[in-house]
Design a protein around this motif. Structure first.
Motif, PDB file in Angstrom:
ATOM      1  N   GLU A 128       0.823  -1.427  -0.092  1.00 14.44           N
ATOM      2  CA  GLU A 128      -0.022   0.033  -0.018  1.00 14.44           C
ATOM      3  C   GLU A 128       0.686   1.389   0.036  1.00 14.44           C
ATOM      4  N   GLY A 129       0.662   2.170  -0.754  1.00 19.22           N
ATOM      5  CA  GLY A 129       1.357   3.478  -0.894  1.00 19.22           C
ATOM      6  C   GLY A 129       2.348   3.521  -2.058  1.00 19.22           C
ATOM      7  N   ILE A 130       2.623   2.289  -2.576  1.00 24.57           N
ATOM      8  CA  ILE A 130       3.744   2.263  -3.436  1.00 24.57           C
ATOM      9  C   ILE A 130       3.358   1.585  -4.612  1.00 24.57           C
ATOM     10  N   SER A 131       3.499   2.252  -6.034  1.00 27.55           N
ATOM     11  CA  SER A 131       3.280   1.769  -7.203  1.00 27.55           C
ATOM     12  C   SER A 131       4.561   1.512  -7.929  1.00 27.55           C
ATOM     13  N   ARG A 132       4.814   0.269  -8.370  1.00 26.48           N
ATOM     14  CA  ARG A 132       6.048  -0.114  -8.946  1.00 26.48           C
ATOM     15  C   ARG A 132       5.759  -0.166 -10.501  1.00 26.48           C
ATOM     16  N   LEU A 133       6.751   0.616 -11.251  1.00 29.43           N
ATOM     17  CA  LEU A 133       6.504   0.751 -12.477  1.00 29.43           C
ATOM     18  C   LEU A 133       8.016   0.323 -13.166  1.00 29.43           C
ATOM     19  N   GLY A 134       7.898  -0.387 -14.223  1.00 30.07           N
ATOM     20  CA  GLY A 134       9.258  -0.988 -15.045  1.00 30.07           C
ATOM     21  C   GLY A 134       9.450   0.095 -16.054  1.00 30.07           C
ATOM     22  N   VAL A 135      10.398   0.709 -16.036  1.00 35.68           N
ATOM     23  CA  VAL A 135      10.739   1.786 -17.173  1.00 35.68           C
ATOM     24  C   VAL A 135      12.153   1.575 -17.829  1.00 35.68           C
ATOM     25  N   GLY A 136      11.992   1.932 -19.189  1.00 42.74           N
ATOM     26  CA  GLY A 136      13.291   1.792 -19.781  1.00 42.74           C
ATOM     27  C   GLY A 136      14.170   3.139 -19.811  1.00 42.74           C
ATOM     28  N   ALA A 137      15.225   3.124 -20.392  1.00 42.49           N
ATOM     29  CA  ALA A 137      15.833   4.597 -20.529  1.00 42.49           C
ATOM     30  C   ALA A 137      15.304   5.585 -21.293  1.00 42.49           C
ATOM     31  N   GLY A 138      15.530   6.952 -20.978  1.00 38.27           N
ATOM     32  CA  GLY A 138      14.915   7.960 -21.748  1.00 38.27           C
ATOM     33  C   GLY A 138      13.357   8.306 -21.405  1.00 38.27           C
ATOM     34  N   ARG A 139      12.301   8.469 -22.068  1.00 40.90           N
ATOM     35  CA  ARG A 139      11.134   9.184 -21.901  1.00 40.90           C
ATOM     36  C   ARG A 139      10.353   8.489 -20.757  1.00 40.90           C
ATOM     37  N   VAL A 158      21.303  16.087 -20.196  1.00 43.52           N
ATOM     38  CA  VAL A 158      20.297  17.402 -20.085  1.00 43.52           C
ATOM     39  C   VAL A 158      18.871  16.936 -20.564  1.00 43.52           C
ATOM     40  N   SER A 159      18.894  16.054 -21.735  1.00 43.96           N
ATOM     41  CA  SER A 159      17.679  15.897 -21.973  1.00 43.96           C
ATOM     42  C   SER A 159      16.635  14.901 -21.054  1.00 43.96           C
ATOM     43  N   PHE A 160      17.289  14.457 -20.278  1.00 49.22           N
ATOM     44  CA  PHE A 160      16.626  13.466 -19.192  1.00 49.22           C
ATOM     45  C   PHE A 160      16.291  14.590 -17.994  1.00 49.22           C
ATOM     46  N   ILE A 161      17.009  15.411 -17.713  1.00 50.90           N
ATOM     47  CA  ILE A 161      16.683  16.623 -16.943  1.00 50.90           C
ATOM     48  C   ILE A 161      15.345  17.099 -17.135  1.00 50.90           C
ATOM     49  N   ARG A 162      15.322  17.400 -18.507  1.00 51.22           N
ATOM     50  CA  ARG A 162      14.242  18.225 -18.982  1.00 51.22           C
ATOM     51  C   ARG A 162      12.904  17.126 -19.113  1.00 51.22           C
ATOM     52  N   GLU A 163      12.988  15.756 -19.310  1.00 51.39           N
ATOM     53  CA  GLU A 163      11.934  15.043 -19.093  1.00 51.39           C
ATOM     54  C   GLU A 163      11.540  14.645 -17.564  1.00 51.39           C
ATOM     55  N   LEU A 164      12.251  14.741 -16.863  1.00 47.26           N
ATOM     56  CA  LEU A 164      11.926  14.830 -15.379  1.00 47.26           C
ATOM     57  C   LEU A 164      11.144  16.119 -14.994  1.00 47.26           C
TER      58      LEU A 164
END
Length: 207
Positions: A128-139, A158-164
């Motif tokens: 409860e309170g945590i959702s786990r998501l598997g993500v790849g690199a980038g977007r 830099v591109s990932f900072i902008r994505e965050l």
């Protein structure tokens, strides 16, 4: 994974303009245990198994996640303080290595769903309170402006900072621990106002 988190998810293949549709095969206390997330645009399907939504595209290899113990509890406490209370009750994302802090942070950030985004958290178990998501690199597979805070550790492109920064709602924070040189300038270029800056961490706020 909390069922309301599915309203924030976007197709990692098509981008943040395309939300995902949930087919829940098993629900327990408003948490999706088994099912699928699908994109109406490209028809790609992403499985949800034991509460873990695998949104990697293309598929990536399993990642390594250190268990939370007494040695990194201090970092988790500091991370919680830097994140603050988030922007309202919106979910807060822990991306990459800091996803391992979700267990302890969940007890401190009461009422806020934590999104643990990592290459592979499928064995961590539903909580409860945590959702786990598997993500790849980038977007990131999230809608723009959908989160109340984001935390990441280590130097980032830099591109990932902008994505965050893209997924932050107004007034929410991006916390970069051990950010590397130039992270502050990258945050400002992404439209964030610097709140804290040191060799150990940089905090930017979405205007």
């Amino acid at each position: 994974m909390h069922i309301l988190v599915t309203d924030l998810l976007a197709c990692p293949r098509c981008g943040p303009e395309f939300g995902l549709i949930l087919r829940a095969d098993e629900l327990l206390d408003r948490r999706v245990i088994e099912g699928w997330l699908a994109c109406a645009n490209c028809r790609t399907q992403y499985p949800v198994s034991r509460g873990f939504a695998d949104l990697r595209f293309p598929a990536s290899g399993p990642g390594f996640l250190e268990p939370l113990d007494a040695e990194n509890a201090r970092e988790a406490l500091r991370l919680g303080a830097l994140l603050g209370e988030g922007a309202g009750a919106r979910p807060v994302a822990l991306v990459g290595e800091v996803a391992g802090q979700a267990g302890l942070l969940g007890g401190w950030m009461e009422g806020i769903e934590l999104l643990a985004l990592h290459a592979d958290l499928s064995e961590a178990g539903e909580r409860e309170g945590i959702s786990r998501l598997g993500v790849g690199a980038g977007r990131l597979p999230l809608l723009s402006g959908s989160l109340g805070g984001v935390a990441v550790k280590g130097p980032a492109e830099v591109s990932f900072i902008r994505e965050l920064a893209r997924v932050l709602s107004p007034g929410s924070r991006l916390v970069c621990l051990e950010p590397g040189e130039g992270a502050g300038a990258e945050m400002e270029a992404a439209g964030l106002a610097l709140r804290t800056m040191s060799a150990d961490g940089v905090v930017g706020v979405r205007k």
